[in-house]
Design a protein around this motif. Structure first.
Motif, PDB file in Angstrom:
ATOM      1  N   THR A 275      -8.480  11.442 -11.154  1.00 36.47           N
ATOM      2  CA  THR A 275      -7.195  11.908 -11.682  1.00 36.47           C
ATOM      3  C   THR A 275      -7.373  12.528 -13.060  1.00 36.47           C
ATOM      4  N   ARG A 276      -8.173  11.861 -13.904  1.00 33.64           N
ATOM      5  CA  ARG A 276      -8.403  12.385 -15.269  1.00 33.64           C
ATOM      6  C   ARG A 276      -9.144  13.714 -15.214  1.00 33.64           C
ATOM      7  N   ARG A 277     -10.105  13.815 -14.294  1.00 35.21           N
ATOM      8  CA  ARG A 277     -10.874  15.049 -14.169  1.00 35.21           C
ATOM      9  C   ARG A 277      -9.972  16.208 -13.763  1.00 35.21           C
ATOM     10  N   LYS A 278      -9.083  15.954 -12.822  1.00 37.15           N
ATOM     11  CA  LYS A 278      -8.154  16.987 -12.385  1.00 37.15           C
ATOM     12  C   LYS A 278      -7.189  17.372 -13.496  1.00 37.15           C
ATOM     13  N   GLU A 279      -6.735  16.360 -14.244  1.00 36.48           N
ATOM     14  CA  GLU A 279      -5.807  16.627 -15.341  1.00 36.48           C
ATOM     15  C   GLU A 279      -6.485  17.447 -16.431  1.00 36.48           C
ATOM     16  N   THR A 280      -7.746  17.136 -16.727  1.00 36.52           N
ATOM     17  CA  THR A 280      -8.500  17.887 -17.747  1.00 36.52           C
ATOM     18  C   THR A 280      -8.687  19.333 -17.321  1.00 36.52           C
ATOM     19  N   ALA A 281      -9.048  19.528 -16.033  1.00 36.86           N
ATOM     20  CA  ALA A 281      -9.238  20.881 -15.523  1.00 36.86           C
ATOM     21  C   ALA A 281      -7.937  21.669 -15.577  1.00 36.86           C
ATOM     22  N   ARG A 282      -6.851  21.018 -15.257  1.00 42.77           N
ATOM     23  CA  ARG A 282      -5.553  21.681 -15.295  1.00 42.77           C
ATOM     24  C   ARG A 282      -5.179  22.081 -16.711  1.00 42.77           C
ATOM     25  N   GLN A 283      -5.451  21.180 -17.655  1.00 40.15           N
ATOM     26  CA  GLN A 283      -5.124  21.461 -19.047  1.00 40.15           C
ATOM     27  C   GLN A 283      -5.961  22.614 -19.593  1.00 40.15           C
ATOM     28  N   LEU A 284      -7.255  22.644 -19.204  1.00 41.48           N
ATOM     29  CA  LEU A 284      -8.132  23.744 -19.637  1.00 41.48           C
ATOM     30  C   LEU A 284      -7.640  25.076 -19.097  1.00 41.48           C
TER      31      LEU A 284
ATOM     32  N   ILE B 261      -4.575  25.806 -18.382  1.00 46.07           N
ATOM     33  CA  ILE B 261      -3.361  26.168 -19.127  1.00 46.07           C
ATOM     34  C   ILE B 261      -3.725  26.743 -20.490  1.00 46.07           C
ATOM     35  N   ASP B 262      -4.705  26.100 -21.160  1.00 47.06           N
ATOM     36  CA  ASP B 262      -5.121  26.571 -22.487  1.00 47.06           C
ATOM     37  C   ASP B 262      -5.679  27.986 -22.430  1.00 47.06           C
ATOM     38  N   LYS B 263      -6.459  28.307 -21.371  1.00 46.43           N
ATOM     39  CA  LYS B 263      -7.018  29.653 -21.239  1.00 46.43           C
ATOM     40  C   LYS B 263      -5.921  30.684 -21.079  1.00 46.43           C
ATOM     41  N   VAL B 264      -4.904  30.325 -20.295  1.00 47.27           N
ATOM     42  CA  VAL B 264      -3.785  31.243 -20.089  1.00 47.27           C
ATOM     43  C   VAL B 264      -3.040  31.475 -21.404  1.00 47.27           C
TER      44      VAL B 264
END
Length: 752
Positions: free
Chosen positions: A738-747, A749-752
């Protein structure tokens, strides 16, 4: 003019009849009366017929000259008076031309026509009855005449005709009913008043069986009851009241089935008086006709259930609706489902549409039935080969109840649930043909804002789960979201639908977290009270073993654990687990333990409840590998509060013997070490300070305590400990993912 054309009338008489002065026309009429009397005395029928032909011809009654029409009418009246008893031989020749003038554009002509026909009828009396329909048709038009003089004249004629009909024993009601049925839908207030007065008059005649023909006009009467004129409404209400009294006296002559559709339709009227009156009729029909009314159950329920939501302003209608609903329920007795189950399934397969089947019809179909069919009111026919006891169309009733399960009024929703519960008890086989249709709505109703509705809903779900008719279903675990190899125990005394209910309930809690938070505890406690608490907890545990959403599984276990430890409804279940005296209790403990492992603190509390203190101590030592979160500490805080509650009184008393309960003390100290120094920490520390002084031993010992070796010999605690470790490992891996998926999602978002 050619005098021969008017013979035997003289030219002077003809001129006088066409004169604009009334006195001259009257003089001519007296001359005609004298002349006809002579013909009667000599039995000269040819001359009499000729006089009538002249007066009723184009030069008088159908003349273009209004004075000529007036003269012809006054002459016709004079002829009738002169004929006396002989007038019965010439009724048609006198009445037909006179009636034609009822529709004249000249008001004075219409008035003279009324006067002339009055004289004709007064002389001919019962001889005019073969032409009654024509006379009635004309009078119904004149009742709404704009000329008050014409209206007054028609009223005099109307009273005379009523007297004749009342006295007669040969009135042809059968031929009259089609005309009355057609005219009764008129909208003019005066015409309506005229019609109601005639219906009341005919009903008052002992020799006329109006009740037999009531289905033909009942719909029209209810339409008139909604007239804007208060006088007409009262008049119609009184007429309907007389009919209802007559039905009570002669119920054998009343066609209840033919009138049921009409009452169902009007009991849904927006007009308060129409609705109240129709419900009163339905109330009496249910008492008088019994099961004959069953085919119309869905329509009656459609009409009644919304009325149950009325406030004090509609108190009378509300009370009648309650009685109708209660009486309707009482008609649904236990039925032999086998004979009708196939018929119900056939209805169900049509896609839920109400169909009017063609059966044996009487020679004359009532207008009320036609109206009901045309307007889409519920109509049902008997299933071929099915007895009267099986007339209830359960499919149609279920569809209506499903509709009202989402009604805005609480009282209506409650009544719908009571109906479903009653039908499940009385006609279970037929109800289970539709259980897959209404079961999702029952589950949705668990979110209802009313506690009373939810409680009733749970009673219905309990009946579904415990009714033997539910054993006919085949459980498909894959369709329910469980592995095909899953096994969920079907408790003794409950149906196979119980398992499906438990699976769907847990799925509802998972999809609707608010439902779990707001109503979860209430629902589970009530189910434990209504069903078998052990069966419910065992089923929940077995289902949650296959739950892929570990976070939900943990939350659900915590909820179930709190209910288990605090609810008065689960007192017996706690006692069963408390001592683990037999194989049954040990089996239940192991079943719960496998699932309780989703929540470490819940696992410890289960060990405390079952007095497995040594195992609790071993589990607590593994807490060092558990991720300590705020939620985790909050769970320990709750456990400390529970230890101080009456539930764990026996546990606190066992602290008086520290030599025999060293593992218990070790477990409590382990909890103390896990807690931050807050209120819970101080509470537990103060409790442990109350323990009698002893030499604390760190080494592990086999605790006999209140348990004997016999008590726990069937439980492999080493294996349980491994299960706890494996479950916690699954949770750790799940959290990492779950944390890995959340981190990937946040990254991202940050790139966008």
């Amino acid at each position: 003019m050619n005098e021969k054309d008017f013979a035997p009338l003289t030219a002077a008489c003809v001129r006088a009849l066409n004169d604009k002065l009334y006195e001259k026309r009257k003089g001519a009429a007296l001359e005609i009366e004298r002349q006809v009397r002579e013909y009667v005395a000599t039995n000269n029928r040819e001359e009499i017929t000729r006089v009538l032909q002249v007066l009723g011809g184009k030069d008088f009654s159908t003349s273009q000259n209004p004075n000529g029409r007036k003269g012809g009418l006054i002459g016709m009246a004079a002829t009738a008076i002169a004929l006396g008893k002989e007038s019965s031989l010439y009724v048609r020749e006198m009445v037909k031309p006179t009636l034609a003038c009822f529709y004249d554009q000249d008001g004075r002509v219409r008035y003279y026509a009324c006067e002339a026909l009055y004289n004709i009828v007064k002389v001919a009396r019962g001889s005019v009855l073969p032409l009654f329909n024509d006379i009635f048709d004309g009078l119904s038009k004149l009742a709404a005449d704009p000329d008050q003089n014409v209206k007054n004249g028609s009223e005099l004629l109307d009273r005379l005709v009523k007297d004749i009909v009342t006295e007669s024993s040969s009135f042809d009601l059968v031929s009259f009913m089609p005309l009355l049925r057609d005219r009764i839908y008129v909208r003019n207030a005066f015409a309506r008043q005229f019609l109601v007065s005639w219906i009341s008059t005919l009903d008052a005649v002992p020799d006329i069986e109006m009740i037999v023909f009531l289905p033909e006009i009942l719909d029209g009467l209810f339409n008139i009851l909604g007239d804007e004129n208060d006088e007409i409404r009262k008049m119609c209400e009184a007429c309907l009241g007389e009919f209802l009294q007559g039905i009570h006296k002669e119920r054998s002559k009343a066609d209840f089935a033919a009138m049921a559709n009409v009452l169902v339709m009007h009991s849904q009227s927006k007009d308060p008086l129409i609705q109240h009156t129709a419900l009163l009729w339905l109330k009496d029909f249910l008492q008088l006709s019994g099961r004959v009314i069953l085919p119309y159950a869905s329509g009656i329920i459609t009409a009644v259930l919304p009325c149950l939501a009325y406030d004090a302003s509609r108190k009378n209608t509300l009370e009648v609706a309650k009685i109708v609903n209660s009486n309707m329920i009482s008609l649904i007795a236990a039925e032999a489902d086998a004979g009708a189950q196939s018929a119900e399934q056939k209805v169900h397969s049509t896609g839920g549409k109400d169909e009017v089947k063609e059966g044996t019809k009487s020679e004359t179909e009532s207008a009320a039935t036609k109206v009901a069919t045309r307007t889409g009111v519920f109509t049902f026919s008997k299933v071929q080969g099915v007895s009267d006891d099986l007339l209830l169309d359960v499919g149609a009733v279920v569809r209506v109840l499903m509709k009202y399960l989402s009604h805005e009024a609480i009282a209506t929703r409650e009544a719908s649930l009571r109906w479903i519960y009653h039908l499940l008890q009385k006609t279970p086989e037929k109800m289970f043909c539709f259980v897959d249709d209404f079961f999702p709505l029952l589950m949705k109703t668990l979110s209802d804002p009313s506690d009373e509705v939810v409680l009733l809903d749970l009673e219905v779900l309990t009946e579904v789960s415990s009714n033997p008719a539910g054993n006919n279903i085949t459980l498909n675990y894959e369709e329910m979201g469980l592995p095909s190899q899953a096994k969920v125990t079907k408790p003794t005394g409950l149906s196979a639908y119980f398992v499906k209910f438990m699976v769907i309930l847990l799925d509802s809690f998972n999809k609707d977290k608010q439902l779990l938070e707001d109503r979860g505890s209430f629902i589970i406690r009530q189910l434990c009270l209504m069903l078998n608490a052990e069966a419910i907890y065992r089923s929940f545990s077995e289902i949650l073993l296959h739950e892929n959403d570990l976070r939900f599984a943990c939350h659900m276990v915590q909820t179930l654990n709190i209910i288990l430890l605090t609810s008065t409804e689960l007192f017996d279940l706690r006692n069963l687990l408390k001592d683990l005296k037999n194989e049954e209790s040990c089996s239940l403990f192991c079943c719960l333990y496998h699932t309780w492992c989703h929540s470490p603190v819940a696992t410890v509390s289960l060990c405390f409840l079952t007095q497995n203190y040594e195992h609790a101590s071993n589990v607590l030592l593994l807490f060092g590998d558990v991720e300590v979160t705020v939620e985790f500490l909050a769970e320990i805080d709750k456990l400390v509060q529970l230890i101080e509650s009456p539930i764990f009184t026996y546990l606190r008393l066992q602290l008086l013997d520290p030599q025999l309960n060293q593992s218990l003390i070790t477990s409590l100290y382990a909890l103390l070490m896990l807690l931050p120094q807050g209120d819970a920490f101080r509470t537990l520390r103060h409790r442990l300070e109350c323990v009698p002084s002893f030499q604390y031993q760190v080494e592990k010992k086999t605790i006999s305590g209140t348990k004997s070796k016999k008590t726990t010999k069937s439980i492999d605690f080493k294996k349980l400990l491994e299960i706890f470790r494996d479950t916690q490992e699954k949770h750790r891996m799940s959290k990492k993912t779950t944390r890995r998926k959340e981190t990937a999602r946040q990254l991202k978002i940050d790139k966008v």
